[in-house]
Structure formats: structure tokens, C-alpha cells
Design a protein around this motif. Structure first.
Motif, short mmCIF file in Angstrom:
data_model
loop_
_atom_site.label_atom_id
_atom_site.label_comp_id
_atom_site.label_asym_id
_atom_site.label_seq_id
_atom_site.Cartn_x
_atom_site.Cartn_y
_atom_site.Cartn_z
N GLY A 83 0.81 -1.21 0.00
CA GLY A 83 0.00 0.00 0.00
C GLY A 83 0.84 1.26 0.00
N GLY A 84 1.88 1.29 0.84
CA GLY A 84 2.74 2.47 0.90
C GLY A 84 3.50 2.70 -0.38
N GLY A 85 4.00 1.65 -1.01
CA GLY A 85 4.75 1.80 -2.25
C GLY A 85 3.88 2.29 -3.40
N LEU A 86 2.68 1.75 -3.48
CA LEU A 86 1.77 2.19 -4.57
C LEU A 86 1.39 3.65 -4.38
CD1 LEU A 86 0.24 1.28 -7.02
CD2 LEU A 86 -1.66 0.71 -5.57
N ALA A 87 1.10 4.06 -3.13
CA ALA A 87 0.72 5.45 -2.88
C ALA A 87 1.89 6.39 -3.14
CB ALA A 87 0.23 5.61 -1.45
N LEU A 88 3.10 5.96 -2.76
CA LEU A 88 4.29 6.81 -2.98
C LEU A 88 4.54 7.05 -4.46
CD1 LEU A 88 6.83 8.09 -1.71
CD2 LEU A 88 7.94 5.92 -1.97
N GLY A 89 4.53 5.98 -5.27
CA GLY A 89 4.79 6.14 -6.69
C GLY A 89 3.73 6.98 -7.38
N THR A 90 2.45 6.72 -7.04
CA THR A 90 1.36 7.46 -7.68
C THR A 90 1.39 8.94 -7.34
OG1 THR A 90 0.11 5.45 -7.42
CG2 THR A 90 -1.08 7.37 -8.10
N GLY A 91 1.67 9.26 -6.06
CA GLY A 91 1.69 10.67 -5.67
C GLY A 91 2.82 11.44 -6.33
N VAL A 92 4.02 10.84 -6.38
CA VAL A 92 5.16 11.53 -6.98
C VAL A 92 4.93 11.77 -8.47
CG1 VAL A 92 7.59 11.27 -7.54
CG2 VAL A 92 6.80 10.79 -5.28
N ILE A 93 4.31 10.80 -9.17
CA ILE A 93 4.08 11.00 -10.61
C ILE A 93 2.96 12.00 -10.86
CG2 ILE A 93 3.37 9.81 -12.69
CD1 ILE A 93 4.81 7.41 -11.66
N LEU A 94 1.86 11.89 -10.09
CA LEU A 94 0.70 12.75 -10.35
C LEU A 94 0.98 14.22 -10.08
CD1 LEU A 94 -2.52 10.95 -9.15
CD2 LEU A 94 -1.90 11.66 -11.42
N PHE B 15 -3.22 20.65 -6.55
CA PHE B 15 -2.65 20.01 -5.35
C PHE B 15 -3.73 19.29 -4.56
CE2 PHE B 15 -0.47 20.31 -1.16
CZ PHE B 15 0.64 19.59 -1.52
N ILE B 16 -4.92 19.91 -4.45
CA ILE B 16 -5.98 19.35 -3.62
C ILE B 16 -6.47 18.02 -4.19
CG2 ILE B 16 -8.34 19.75 -2.87
CD1 ILE B 16 -7.74 22.63 -2.59
N GLU B 17 -6.71 18.00 -5.51
CA GLU B 17 -7.21 16.79 -6.13
C GLU B 17 -6.19 15.66 -6.03
OE1 GLU B 17 -7.26 19.73 -7.48
OE2 GLU B 17 -9.24 20.18 -8.31
N VAL B 18 -4.89 16.03 -6.20
CA VAL B 18 -3.85 15.00 -6.14
C VAL B 18 -3.77 14.42 -4.73
CG1 VAL B 18 -1.38 14.65 -6.30
CG2 VAL B 18 -2.54 15.86 -8.07
N ILE B 19 -3.87 15.28 -3.70
CA ILE B 19 -3.81 14.77 -2.33
C ILE B 19 -4.99 13.84 -2.05
CG2 ILE B 19 -4.30 15.48 0.04
CD1 ILE B 19 -2.22 17.34 0.04
N ILE B 20 -6.19 14.26 -2.46
CA ILE B 20 -7.36 13.43 -2.17
C ILE B 20 -7.27 12.09 -2.88
CG2 ILE B 20 -9.84 13.26 -2.52
CD1 ILE B 20 -10.07 16.16 -2.07
N SER B 21 -6.92 12.11 -4.18
CA SER B 21 -6.91 10.85 -4.93
C SER B 21 -5.80 9.92 -4.43
CB SER B 21 -6.74 11.12 -6.41
OG SER B 21 -5.54 11.80 -6.62
N THR B 22 -4.63 10.50 -4.05
CA THR B 22 -3.55 9.63 -3.61
C THR B 22 -3.84 9.03 -2.24
OG1 THR B 22 -2.18 11.24 -4.70
CG2 THR B 22 -1.08 9.51 -3.55
N ILE C 19 -0.55 11.02 1.85
CA ILE C 19 -0.57 12.45 2.13
C ILE C 19 0.82 13.06 1.94
CG2 ILE C 19 -0.95 14.09 4.02
CD1 ILE C 19 -3.24 12.52 4.87
N MET C 20 1.85 12.30 2.29
CA MET C 20 3.20 12.87 2.23
C MET C 20 3.80 12.88 0.83
SD MET C 20 3.94 14.03 4.96
CE MET C 20 2.47 14.16 5.91
N SER C 21 3.41 11.92 -0.05
CA SER C 21 4.13 11.78 -1.32
C SER C 21 3.94 12.94 -2.29
CB SER C 21 3.76 10.45 -1.97
OG SER C 21 2.40 10.40 -2.22
N PRO C 22 2.77 13.65 -2.37
CA PRO C 22 2.75 14.82 -3.26
C PRO C 22 3.72 15.92 -2.86
CG PRO C 22 0.54 14.12 -2.87
CD PRO C 22 1.39 13.34 -1.95
N MET C 23 3.97 16.05 -1.52
CA MET C 23 4.95 17.06 -1.10
C MET C 23 6.35 16.68 -1.52
SD MET C 23 3.87 18.40 2.53
CE MET C 23 2.70 17.26 3.09
N VAL C 24 6.68 15.39 -1.39
CA VAL C 24 8.01 14.93 -1.81
C VAL C 24 8.19 15.14 -3.31
CG1 VAL C 24 9.49 12.92 -1.95
CG2 VAL C 24 8.07 13.25 0.02
#
Lengths: 153, 138
Positions: free
Chosen positions: B43-54, B62-69, B101-106
Motif C-alpha cells: 500500500g505504501g509503495g503504490l501510494a508513494l509512486g502514484t503521488g510523486v508521478i501525479l 494540489f488538492i485533487e492529487v492529495i485526495i486521490s492519492t 498524504i506525504m508523497s505529493p509534497m516529496v
């Protein structure tokens, strides 16, 4: 908007205290693994939400609030972790501190998006406060629902 | 940022689906300790990869990306944990939520070039390969 944020902070702290007392009454039924899981979930989500709300409430005092939320996360984690044994106590302290740091980090990025290289006029302040308050409320309520579902199963 | 990094999104989702379909028939052979770690890593790996790419594809939403990730991380961690028992569901859920929540910021802080995303992809795919190997040998 500030009144909404204060109200939601009050709701979050109330839900945290209610979760603590409802788990505290059944603490002799917990196995070691169940104690670890409950400590992990409760300390992370509660300290994250409270740190985010407090950081948005007092944006002027940057260092004081981030230090205080770290300390508050450690206290919340130690409270949840001291129900079972030493292993869950250590897990609670560590995860509560990490949740507090992450909450203040999300608050800092929400207040100033140019910290992360995003454009500075990404959102208006009213929208940001409304979104973050509702996000923290939904995270806290969802985590509390999943915690209370453990009693039924 | 070049647009071909969007294909990594598809690669991530395909790998997660293959891993789920691989784990489903042997879920009774896997103990709870390995199951908890599988739920956290998947779960953590999938969320990390998706957030960084999106966040690199859509830097202004930013808001939509945080919610979807966050939703994707919660659902993926919960589904991978639901193969085993309820405590794995709880662990996968909270880990996917934090990572989402953290991966879009990274991703927003490291939007220099595609090298970072390539290494993130390598890390996540090797995590999945290790996970499937340990599930195969158990």
C-alpha cells in the motif's frame, strides 16, 4: 473560518479522548500484536490531526508550535502505548512523534506552497483552511470508525 | 518535466494488480507477520509512486492529487491487508494514508528532472519483486 477551525479542533480532541477511554476499558483483553496495531493506528492518526489543526490555528509562532506538537504527539503515543506492554509503548512514542512532525510539515506547506516549489498563489487562504479542516475531520472520523470496528470483530 | 512519466502510473497499477492476483490463491499459506509487512509495503509503495508521478503531471491541482492519492493508498493497503486478517487491514490502511498524504509534497519538492522518478520506480518495483519472492518461498 477561524471559528470552524476551533470547532473542528475541539471535535478532534474529543474523539481522541473518547477513543482512549473506550480502549482503556478493554485493555486486559488485548494480545501483544493487537496492542501494537491499535497503538500504531491511534497514535499516528490522532497526533497527525491535532498537529495539523494546531499549526493552522497559530501560524505566527512557527518554532514554538512545531516543538509543542512534537511533544504532544509523543504524549498521545505514550498514553495509547502504555495500555499493553513495553513493545507497544516504544511503538507509540516513535509513531506519535513521527505523526506530529508530519502534521506540522503539511501545515507549513499548506500555509506557504512555495516551500515545495509549487506556485505561491496556489489557493486562497479561506479555501485552504476549509479543505485542511475537513481533511483532518474525515481522517479522524474514519480512523475512529475503524478502531471501534475492532471491538465488534 | 516530460510527459512520458505518465506511463509509470500504468506500470505501477499493473504491478499491483499482478501482485494481488498472485497473492490471492496462496493467502492461507502466508503467516500473519509476513502478511502485515506485505500490506504495509504494497500500500505504501503504490501510494508513494502514484503521488510523486501525479504531482509532476498536474502541478496546479494540489488538492485533487492529495485526495486521490490518499484514497488510493487507503484502498490499496486495505485490500492487500484484507487477504489476511483485520489487523493487517488496520496497518495497511494507516500506512497507505500517511504515504499518500506525504508523497505529493516529496514529488513537488523534487521536481528537477526525471532521474528521481526513475529511482523511485526502481525502488518500488524491487520492493514488489522481493515481496512476491518471499510469498513464493513461504
Amino acid at each position: 473560518m477561524v471559528f470552524l477551525l476551533i470547532f473542528i479542533t475541539f471535535i478532534n480532541i474529543t474523539v481522541t479522548g473518547w477513543g482512549y477511554f473506550s480502549l482503556y476499558q478493554r485493555r486486559y483483553l488485548f494480545s501483544e500484536r493487537f496492542g501494537f496495531t491499535v497503538t500504531y493506528l491511534a497514535s499516528t492518526s490522532c497526533s497527525f490531526v491535532i498537529a495539523l489543526n494546531l499549526f493552522l490555528l497559530f501560524p505566527q509562532h512557527f518554532e514554538v508550535v512545531s516543538t509543542f506538537t512534537l511533544f504532544l504527539g509523543i504524549v498521545v503515543g505514550a498514553l495509547f502505548g502504555s495500555m499493553v506492554n513495553m513493545q507497544s509503548f516504544i511503538a507509540g512514542i516513535f509513531n506519535g512523534g513521527v505523526g506530529g512532525i508530519m502534521g506540522s510539515m503539511l501545515g507549513a506547506v499548506a500555509l506557504d506552497p512555495s516551500l515545495c516549489g509549487l506556485p505561491a498563489d496556489l489557493w486562497a487562504e479561506q479555501d485552504m483552511m476549509l479543505f485542511m479542516a475537513l481533511l483532518s475531520l474525515s481522517i479522524q472520523l474514519l480512523s475512529a470508525c475503524m478502531l471501534t470496528l475492532t471491538n465488534r470483530l | 518535466m516530460p510527459q512520458w512519466i505518465g506511463w509509470f502510473l500504468l506500470l505501477n497499477l499493473t504491478t499491483a494488480c499482478i501482485a494481488y492476483l498472485f497473492l490471492y490463491p496462496r493467502r492461507n499459506l502466508i503467516g500473519f507477520h509476513l502478511g502485515m509487512n506485505i500490506a504495509m509495503a504494497a500500500g505504501g509503495g503504490l501510494a508513494l509512486g502514484t503521488g510523486v508521478i501525479l504531482i509532476n503531471l498536474f502541478p496546479l491541482h494540489f488538492i485533487e492529487v492529495i485526495i486521490s492519492t490518499a484514497l488510493l493508498g487507503m484502498v490499496a493497503g486495505g485490500l492487500f491487508g484484507a487477504l489476511f486478517d483485520y489487523q493487517s487491514v488496520l496497518t495497511g490502511y494507516i500506512n497507505g494514508l500517511m504515504m499518500g498524504i506525504m508523497s505529493p509534497m516529496v514529488g513537488a519538492a523534487a521536481s528537477e528532472g526525471p532521474m528521481f522518478i526513475l529511482f523511485i520506480e526502481l525502488f518500488i518495483l524491487s520492493c514488489y519483486v522481493l515481496l512476491l519472492t518471499s510469498a513464493y518461498r513461504s
